[in-house]
Design a protein around this motif. Structure first.
Motif, PDB file in Angstrom:
ATOM      1  N   LYS B  10      33.032  38.472  27.795  1.00  0.00           N
ATOM      2  CA  LYS B  10      33.589  37.129  28.004  1.00  0.00           C
ATOM      3  C   LYS B  10      35.107  37.164  28.044  1.00  0.00           C
ATOM      4  O   LYS B  10      35.729  36.498  28.885  1.00  0.00           O
ATOM      5  CB  LYS B  10      33.136  36.219  26.865  1.00  0.00           C
ATOM      6  CG  LYS B  10      31.740  35.700  27.011  1.00  0.00           C
ATOM      7  CD  LYS B  10      31.426  34.723  25.897  1.00  0.00           C
ATOM      8  CE  LYS B  10      29.986  34.326  25.994  1.00  0.00           C
ATOM      9  NZ  LYS B  10      29.539  33.567  24.842  1.00  0.00           N
ATOM     10  N   THR B  11      35.728  37.966  27.172  1.00  0.00           N
ATOM     11  CA  THR B  11      37.193  37.994  27.154  1.00  0.00           C
ATOM     12  C   THR B  11      37.759  38.626  28.414  1.00  0.00           C
ATOM     13  O   THR B  11      38.703  38.112  29.012  1.00  0.00           O
ATOM     14  CB  THR B  11      37.673  38.786  25.925  1.00  0.00           C
ATOM     15  OG1 THR B  11      36.962  38.334  24.793  1.00  0.00           O
ATOM     16  CG2 THR B  11      39.140  38.589  25.705  1.00  0.00           C
ATOM     17  N   ILE B  12      37.145  39.747  28.833  1.00  0.00           N
ATOM     18  CA  ILE B  12      37.686  40.430  30.008  1.00  0.00           C
ATOM     19  C   ILE B  12      37.507  39.575  31.255  1.00  0.00           C
ATOM     20  O   ILE B  12      38.415  39.467  32.093  1.00  0.00           O
ATOM     21  CB  ILE B  12      36.992  41.794  30.181  1.00  0.00           C
ATOM     22  CG1 ILE B  12      37.308  42.696  29.010  1.00  0.00           C
ATOM     23  CG2 ILE B  12      37.417  42.448  31.458  1.00  0.00           C
ATOM     24  CD1 ILE B  12      38.692  43.224  29.037  1.00  0.00           C
ATOM     25  N   SER B  13      36.361  38.899  31.372  1.00  0.00           N
ATOM     26  CA  SER B  13      36.164  38.117  32.589  1.00  0.00           C
ATOM     27  C   SER B  13      37.046  36.886  32.587  1.00  0.00           C
ATOM     28  O   SER B  13      37.474  36.413  33.639  1.00  0.00           O
ATOM     29  CB  SER B  13      34.707  37.726  32.748  1.00  0.00           C
ATOM     30  OG  SER B  13      34.372  36.777  31.773  1.00  0.00           O
ATOM     31  N   LYS B  14      37.394  36.384  31.398  1.00  0.00           N
ATOM     32  CA  LYS B  14      38.311  35.246  31.337  1.00  0.00           C
ATOM     33  C   LYS B  14      39.689  35.631  31.849  1.00  0.00           C
ATOM     34  O   LYS B  14      40.399  34.836  32.433  1.00  0.00           O
ATOM     35  CB  LYS B  14      38.397  34.781  29.880  1.00  0.00           C
ATOM     36  CG  LYS B  14      39.091  33.475  29.700  1.00  0.00           C
ATOM     37  CD  LYS B  14      38.851  32.945  28.309  1.00  0.00           C
ATOM     38  CE  LYS B  14      39.375  33.904  27.265  1.00  0.00           C
ATOM     39  NZ  LYS B  14      39.187  33.346  25.899  1.00  0.00           N
ATOM     40  N   ILE B  15      40.084  36.924  31.637  1.00  0.00           N
ATOM     41  CA  ILE B  15      41.406  37.351  32.091  1.00  0.00           C
ATOM     42  C   ILE B  15      41.400  37.649  33.577  1.00  0.00           C
ATOM     43  O   ILE B  15      42.342  37.354  34.295  1.00  0.00           O
ATOM     44  CB  ILE B  15      41.837  38.599  31.292  1.00  0.00           C
ATOM     45  CG1 ILE B  15      41.986  38.243  29.831  1.00  0.00           C
ATOM     46  CG2 ILE B  15      43.127  39.150  31.817  1.00  0.00           C
ATOM     47  CD1 ILE B  15      42.313  39.426  28.988  1.00  0.00           C
ATOM     48  N   PRO B  18      41.030  34.583  37.313  1.00  0.00           N
ATOM     49  CA  PRO B  18      42.079  33.937  38.121  1.00  0.00           C
ATOM     50  C   PRO B  18      42.683  34.852  39.181  1.00  0.00           C
ATOM     51  O   PRO B  18      43.017  34.402  40.287  1.00  0.00           O
ATOM     52  CB  PRO B  18      43.124  33.560  37.082  1.00  0.00           C
ATOM     53  CG  PRO B  18      42.398  33.432  35.841  1.00  0.00           C
ATOM     54  CD  PRO B  18      41.306  34.446  35.899  1.00  0.00           C
ATOM     55  N   PHE B  19      42.792  36.163  38.882  1.00  0.00           N
ATOM     56  CA  PHE B  19      43.355  37.063  39.882  1.00  0.00           C
ATOM     57  C   PHE B  19      42.435  37.221  41.071  1.00  0.00           C
ATOM     58  O   PHE B  19      42.885  37.311  42.217  1.00  0.00           O
ATOM     59  CB  PHE B  19      43.626  38.432  39.243  1.00  0.00           C
ATOM     60  CG  PHE B  19      44.718  38.403  38.240  1.00  0.00           C
ATOM     61  CD1 PHE B  19      44.433  38.506  36.887  1.00  0.00           C
ATOM     62  CD2 PHE B  19      46.029  38.254  38.625  1.00  0.00           C
ATOM     63  CE1 PHE B  19      45.447  38.468  35.961  1.00  0.00           C
ATOM     64  CE2 PHE B  19      47.037  38.221  37.705  1.00  0.00           C
ATOM     65  CZ  PHE B  19      46.748  38.322  36.369  1.00  0.00           C
ATOM     66  N   ILE B  21      40.382  34.946  42.182  1.00  0.00           N
ATOM     67  CA  ILE B  21      40.425  33.727  42.993  1.00  0.00           C
ATOM     68  C   ILE B  21      41.700  33.700  43.832  1.00  0.00           C
ATOM     69  O   ILE B  21      41.681  33.323  45.018  1.00  0.00           O
ATOM     70  CB  ILE B  21      40.299  32.484  42.099  1.00  0.00           C
ATOM     71  CG1 ILE B  21      38.910  32.432  41.490  1.00  0.00           C
ATOM     72  CG2 ILE B  21      40.546  31.224  42.875  1.00  0.00           C
ATOM     73  CD1 ILE B  21      38.674  31.242  40.642  1.00  0.00           C
ATOM     74  N   ILE B  22      42.823  34.129  43.245  1.00  0.00           N
ATOM     75  CA  ILE B  22      44.078  34.122  44.018  1.00  0.00           C
ATOM     76  C   ILE B  22      44.017  35.153  45.132  1.00  0.00           C
ATOM     77  O   ILE B  22      44.501  34.904  46.254  1.00  0.00           O
ATOM     78  CB  ILE B  22      45.274  34.376  43.074  1.00  0.00           C
ATOM     79  CG1 ILE B  22      45.507  33.149  42.235  1.00  0.00           C
ATOM     80  CG2 ILE B  22      46.513  34.694  43.861  1.00  0.00           C
ATOM     81  CD1 ILE B  22      46.703  33.231  41.374  1.00  0.00           C
ATOM     82  N   PHE B  23      43.381  36.294  44.897  1.00  0.00           N
ATOM     83  CA  PHE B  23      43.237  37.284  45.971  1.00  0.00           C
ATOM     84  C   PHE B  23      42.382  36.734  47.098  1.00  0.00           C
ATOM     85  O   PHE B  23      42.689  36.914  48.276  1.00  0.00           O
ATOM     86  CB  PHE B  23      42.632  38.565  45.392  1.00  0.00           C
ATOM     87  CG  PHE B  23      42.353  39.606  46.427  1.00  0.00           C
ATOM     88  CD1 PHE B  23      41.057  40.000  46.698  1.00  0.00           C
ATOM     89  CD2 PHE B  23      43.376  40.192  47.129  1.00  0.00           C
ATOM     90  CE1 PHE B  23      40.797  40.947  47.653  1.00  0.00           C
ATOM     91  CE2 PHE B  23      43.124  41.149  48.082  1.00  0.00           C
ATOM     92  CZ  PHE B  23      41.829  41.526  48.345  1.00  0.00           C
ATOM     93  N   GLY B  24      41.289  36.012  46.730  1.00  0.00           N
ATOM     94  CA  GLY B  24      40.441  35.438  47.765  1.00  0.00           C
ATOM     95  C   GLY B  24      41.175  34.389  48.586  1.00  0.00           C
ATOM     96  O   GLY B  24      41.048  34.328  49.815  1.00  0.00           O
ATOM     97  N   ILE B  25      41.990  33.549  47.928  1.00  0.00           N
ATOM     98  CA  ILE B  25      42.754  32.523  48.659  1.00  0.00           C
ATOM     99  C   ILE B  25      43.783  33.194  49.565  1.00  0.00           C
ATOM    100  O   ILE B  25      44.019  32.748  50.697  1.00  0.00           O
ATOM    101  CB  ILE B  25      43.395  31.539  47.675  1.00  0.00           C
ATOM    102  CG1 ILE B  25      42.327  30.719  46.984  1.00  0.00           C
ATOM    103  CG2 ILE B  25      44.330  30.601  48.384  1.00  0.00           C
ATOM    104  CD1 ILE B  25      42.863  29.722  46.014  1.00  0.00           C
TER     105      ILE B  25
END
Lengths: 177, 157, 116
Positions: B10-15, B18-19, B21-25
């Motif tokens: 859970k902690t690693i996926s929380k970090i 966001p990266f 999603i920004i790479f996909g955008i």
């Protein structure tokens, strides 16, 4: 790009061995894992053949396909029966032999040599995409502007498939009560 | 897939999410300059939401982005793509590219390629997330040898 | 020439998986392998020896780019085909979940004998 033919043959033989393991294995989990291996090798091979956006697409799509098949397997049957029906095996061998004979006798007329392509339309598209349309990516310009009608059809197919999934996986409707 | 995974996942996926999603955008928006486009970018964004679904469980993810909202976004993407192609009628032909084609190698270049990329990315991303979430809802309840679907916890009794 | 033989062999392994196997999940895996082989065949048809990718880099002359680039037309056809294959496999997984709910097994011989 790599021009040595042995590199291509090495990668292709690993893909063929991986697909044989995927079809001929008893447990379903191991055939899923080898399907993932084949997908990743194909993505590397696309990069060697000079198609970077296809390589990105193939890698991400193959990961999602593994998750979808894993959803359908867990909790249900995880082993496959190894006996195969004899009629279809004979039919398959018949089709295979006829296709191989046709392939070998007509191969000079059907396929070009590996490394020569017919660039008559491709040159026009490359020239028009960089000069008139002013976009640096020629493949995106072909998909969205020169052959945009096919993209409308493809968006419709994806839309219909997802609506089909929504209709199939519904809780019991009012008619069943 | 209802319960999440352990605390480390859970902690690693929380970090990391966001990266992704920004790479996909970035792959969607710069689709006419770098390799990529609408299709890979949409699949990358849906893969990030599937990662959240696997790590945190279905209840928490559906409270943030419910099935109803992703259904509406799916429809908006399809309508946006059709309207971009119908605007070409102002030039005389269906699917004509009538926007101003800017300079080479800048963000605004290539006419209606930017809007088409955004529409396709929205459509493909939300539709795949919808499909995978619906597939994970079909569970087996081995009570009286019945197989059912359930959506909330109070359905299993 | 030998590259085409390998791709044809992979295609026939996929057809064998779809025709002669009795499990429904094996049929879906066979269809996936057919999809991989056909996409690979298209990109191999568009390969040019010593070619570069069809994306313009700043600082490259346009005439030299048109002469040296790989054929971009098969890549545009394959790009949509890959995403369509993903949505078809999603639909088939939903269909096989419904078949398991009704008959209790994935085996095609047993499904043919039980009726309803």
């Amino acid at each position: 790009m790599v021009t040595n033919i042995f590199f291509h043959v090495f990668l292709l033989s690993m893909m063929v061995i991986g697909s044989m393991v995927a079809v001929f294995s008893r447990k379903l989990i191991s055939s899923l894992v080898s399907l993932g291996t084949v997908g990743m090798l194909i993505s590397i091979y696309f990069l060697i053949l000079g198609a970077p956006d296809i390589a990105i697409t193939q890698l991400v799509v193959e990961v999602l396909a593994l998750i979808i098949l894993l959803c359908a397997i867990t909790g249900r049957d995880v082993t496959a029966d190894m006996t195969s029906s004899k009629v279809y095996v004979f039919l398959f061998i018949f089709i295979f032999v006829i296709s191989i004979l046709t392939f070998i006798s007509y191969s000079n007329f059907i396929f070009p040599e590996f490394g020569n392509t017919n660039m008559r339309v491709g040159k026009e598209y490359l020239y028009l995409a960089t000069e008139k349309l002013k976009s640096a990516n020629a493949v995106t310009a072909i998909v969205l502007d020169f052959r945009g009608y096919d993209t409308i059809g493809e968006a419709t197919v994806i839309f219909t498939a997802i609506i089909g999934v929504m209709v199939l996986l519904r809780k019991k409707g009012k008619k069943d009560e | 897939m209802n319960k999440g995974m352990s605390e480390i996942v859970k902690t690693i996926s929380k970090i990391v999410v966001p990266f992704i999603i920004i790479f996909g955008i970035s792959v969607i928006f710069y689709g006419h300059l770098t390799p990529g486009g609408g299709f890979p970018g949409g699949v990358i964004i849906s893969a990030s939401f599937v990662l959240l679904l696997l790590a945190y469980g279905r209840e928490k993810v559906l409270s943030k982005l419910s099935l109803y909202k992703s259904d509406i976004l799916h429809d908006i993407g399809a309508i946006m793509f059709l309207s971009v192609s119908l605007i070409g009628f102002a030039g005389g032909v269906f699917f004509l590219n009538i926007f101003n084609k800017g300079k080479l190698f800048s963000l605004w270049s290539g006419g209606n390629l930017l809007f088409s990329n955004i529409a396709i990315g929205l459509k493909v991303g939300t539709s795949l997330f919808l499909g995978i979430t619906l597939l994970s809802m079909a569970r087996i309840i081995h009570k009286e040898n019945k197989i059912e679907f359930y959506e909330k916890e109070e359905d299993i009794k | 020439m030998i590259v085409y033989i390998f791709i044809a062999f992979m295609f026939f392994i996929g057809i064998y998986g779809m025709m002669a196997k009795k499990n429904i999940i094996k049929m879906i895996i066979g269809m996936n392998i057919i999809g991989y082989a056909v996409n690979l065949f298209f990109i191999v048809l568009g390969y040019k020896s010593g070619g570069i990718q069809p994306i313009l880099v700043p600082g490259m002359d346009i005439k030299e780019f048109v002469e040296r680039a790989v054929n971009p037309l098969p890549q545009a056809l394959v790009l949509t085909s890959i995403v369509i294959d993903l949505s078809i496999i999603c639909f088939l997984a939903a269909l096989s979940i419904r078949i398991y709910e009704k008959y209790g097994t994935f085996d095609l011989e047993k499904i043919r004998r039980l009726k309803g």
